[in-house]
Design an enzyme around this catalytic site. Sequence first.
Site, PDB file in Angstrom:
ATOM      1  N   CYS A  18     -14.083   1.981   9.121  1.00 26.86           N
ATOM      2  CA  CYS A  18     -15.427   1.406   9.167  1.00 26.86           C
ATOM      3  C   CYS A  18     -15.322   0.025   8.524  1.00 26.86           C
ATOM      4  O   CYS A  18     -14.616  -0.139   7.545  1.00 26.86           O
ATOM      5  CB  CYS A  18     -16.370   2.298   8.368  1.00 26.86           C
ATOM      6  SG  CYS A  18     -18.023   1.650   8.124  1.00 26.86           S
ATOM      7  N   CYS A  69     -20.955  -8.806   4.745  1.00 26.63           N
ATOM      8  CA  CYS A  69     -20.697  -9.673   3.584  1.00 26.63           C
ATOM      9  C   CYS A  69     -20.785 -11.155   3.968  1.00 26.63           C
ATOM     10  O   CYS A  69     -20.076 -11.611   4.860  1.00 26.63           O
ATOM     11  CB  CYS A  69     -19.310  -9.371   3.006  1.00 26.63           C
ATOM     12  SG  CYS A  69     -18.932 -10.395   1.567  1.00 26.63           S
ATOM     13  N   ASP A 124       0.836  -1.198   0.000  1.00 25.19           N
ATOM     14  CA  ASP A 124       0.000   0.000   0.000  1.00 25.19           C
ATOM     15  C   ASP A 124       0.877   1.257   0.000  1.00 25.19           C
ATOM     16  O   ASP A 124       0.522   2.265   0.594  1.00 25.19           O
ATOM     17  CB  ASP A 124      -0.900  -0.044   1.257  1.00 25.19           C
ATOM     18  CG  ASP A 124      -2.051   0.945   1.168  1.00 25.19           C
ATOM     19  OD1 ASP A 124      -2.359   1.397   0.056  1.00 25.19           O
ATOM     20  OD2 ASP A 124      -2.624   1.282   2.219  1.00 25.19           O
ATOM     21  N   CYS A 141     -23.712  -5.283   1.230  1.00 26.38           N
ATOM     22  CA  CYS A 141     -22.769  -4.217   1.602  1.00 26.38           C
ATOM     23  C   CYS A 141     -23.293  -2.849   1.182  1.00 26.38           C
ATOM     24  O   CYS A 141     -23.122  -1.858   1.897  1.00 26.38           O
ATOM     25  CB  CYS A 141     -21.395  -4.480   0.978  1.00 26.38           C
ATOM     26  SG  CYS A 141     -21.411  -4.717  -0.806  1.00 26.38           S
ATOM     27  N   CYS A 187     -19.286  -2.822   5.578  1.00 28.33           N
ATOM     28  CA  CYS A 187     -19.496  -3.600   4.353  1.00 28.33           C
ATOM     29  C   CYS A 187     -18.923  -5.006   4.502  1.00 28.33           C
ATOM     30  O   CYS A 187     -19.482  -5.971   3.975  1.00 28.33           O
ATOM     31  CB  CYS A 187     -18.914  -2.877   3.137  1.00 28.33           C
ATOM     32  SG  CYS A 187     -17.143  -2.552   3.209  1.00 28.33           S
ATOM     33  N   CYS A 241     -26.504 -10.554  -4.475  1.00 26.79           N
ATOM     34  CA  CYS A 241     -26.357  -9.934  -3.153  1.00 26.79           C
ATOM     35  C   CYS A 241     -26.009  -8.448  -3.272  1.00 26.79           C
ATOM     36  O   CYS A 241     -25.234  -8.039  -4.136  1.00 26.79           O
ATOM     37  CB  CYS A 241     -25.245 -10.660  -2.386  1.00 26.79           C
ATOM     38  SG  CYS A 241     -24.868  -9.918  -0.787  1.00 26.79           S
TER      39      CYS A 241
HETATM   40  S1  SF4 Z   1     -19.150  -7.809  -1.579  1.00 29.20           S
HETATM   41 FE1  SF4 Z   1     -20.153  -9.271  -0.177  1.00 29.20          FE
HETATM   42  S2  SF4 Z   1     -21.877  -8.094   0.720  1.00 29.20           S
HETATM   43 FE2  SF4 Z   1     -21.166  -6.983  -1.123  1.00 29.20          FE
HETATM   44  S3  SF4 Z   1     -22.489  -7.722  -2.783  1.00 29.20           S
HETATM   45 FE3  SF4 Z   1     -20.618  -8.985  -2.806  1.00 29.20          FE
HETATM   46  S4  SF4 Z   1     -21.158 -10.772  -1.553  1.00 29.20           S
HETATM   47 FE4  SF4 Z   1     -22.678  -9.198  -1.081  1.00 29.20          FE
END
Ligand code: SF4
Length: 363
Positions: free
Chosen positions: A244, A251, A136, A197, A247, A194
């Site tokens: 934070c 997941c 990084d 997040c 997300c 999905c």
């Molecule tokens: S990163 Fe994880 S929480 Fe976000 S859409 Fe993909 S599977 Fe779902």
Amino acid sequence: MNYTALAEKIRIWADALALTIGFSAPNIPEKHQIAMQNWLAAGYHGDMHFFHHNQEARSDPKRLHPTTCSVISARLNYWSEDKNTSLTVLNTPSLGYLSRYALGRDYHKVLRHRLKQLCEKIETEIGPFNWRPFTDSAPIMEHALAEQAGLGFIGKHTLLIHPKAGSTFFLGEILCDLPLPADTPTTHCGCGPCTACMTVCPTQAIVAPFTVDARRCISYLTIEHDGSIDPALRPLMGNRIYGCDDCQLACPWNKFAQLSTSDDFKTRHNLNQPDLLSLWQWSETTFLRNLEGSPIRRIGYQKWRRNLAIALGNAPYDQQIMQALQSALTQSDALVAEHIHWAIDQQTKTTKPIAVAVKKSYI
Ligand code: SF4
């Protein structure tokens, strides 16, 4: 030299350093270059103007290290506890939430040291070669390289996910002149339909799948952003004082997150569930001493106080908080004082609900 055999040996040596690695050519697929250009053009980088610099190097790692013919991408797990503590802290406004990657030693040093150790081990086997480690620390599109090296897919939150390890790991790279055989790139995105997040993000910073508006992202606001934080976003930040993880906590792939085996990432100074008022009492000397070797120290005392003031303002009314805020006003500089005034104003709204309750959609 049998480079296929050498690659397998390197994997074993990396494993002994708790690194999971993959190999790729030093090429960034065009789709990632275009996505970066679009992201910059939309202004989603906020004040991170360094993204505009070195764009050529970002698109072509050979410009960073001219003899490069292979990239060794590596991941290192950092979670030091299960996520229940994280959820408890997010639901307890008197406590502060710090991103889990920052609870122990600064990953830049830890990961860079391990990459260096790996290169030195390779040199004991084959003699000197040309290498340079990155953590990084340079304009490198590390997620794209890691995806090319088969280390996972990029999720809609833009982090790398491995189906057997979730996303709670650091990434680093070694650019080298060894012609190592490339691994099979990851081409399948495992997100499917999905959107957990995107839904759970407190500030709705994931403005489209695979696109984060950093200007709304709490990690950016609390770590990268130097000035005043938009008052409209402050109530949404809840008790998040450094980064934070929402997300990642939401997941489903993080059911498979692996705990770190490294003492380096163990929690220091109770930072996994610190009392906000106790942190508020830290002088600058205490801040510098307690956070020696921590990535948190990089933001400096002023931003630390700014973030804490917002979290205190978001807590339910408490006379001790009010007193602590008021008594700090005279010794605070203009930036922090402005946030303290805001926090006092928030505190006086005694009937307000807690700013951001943890949503049920966390797994
Ligand atoms: S990163 Fe994880 S929480 Fe976000 S859409 Fe993909 S599977 Fe779902």
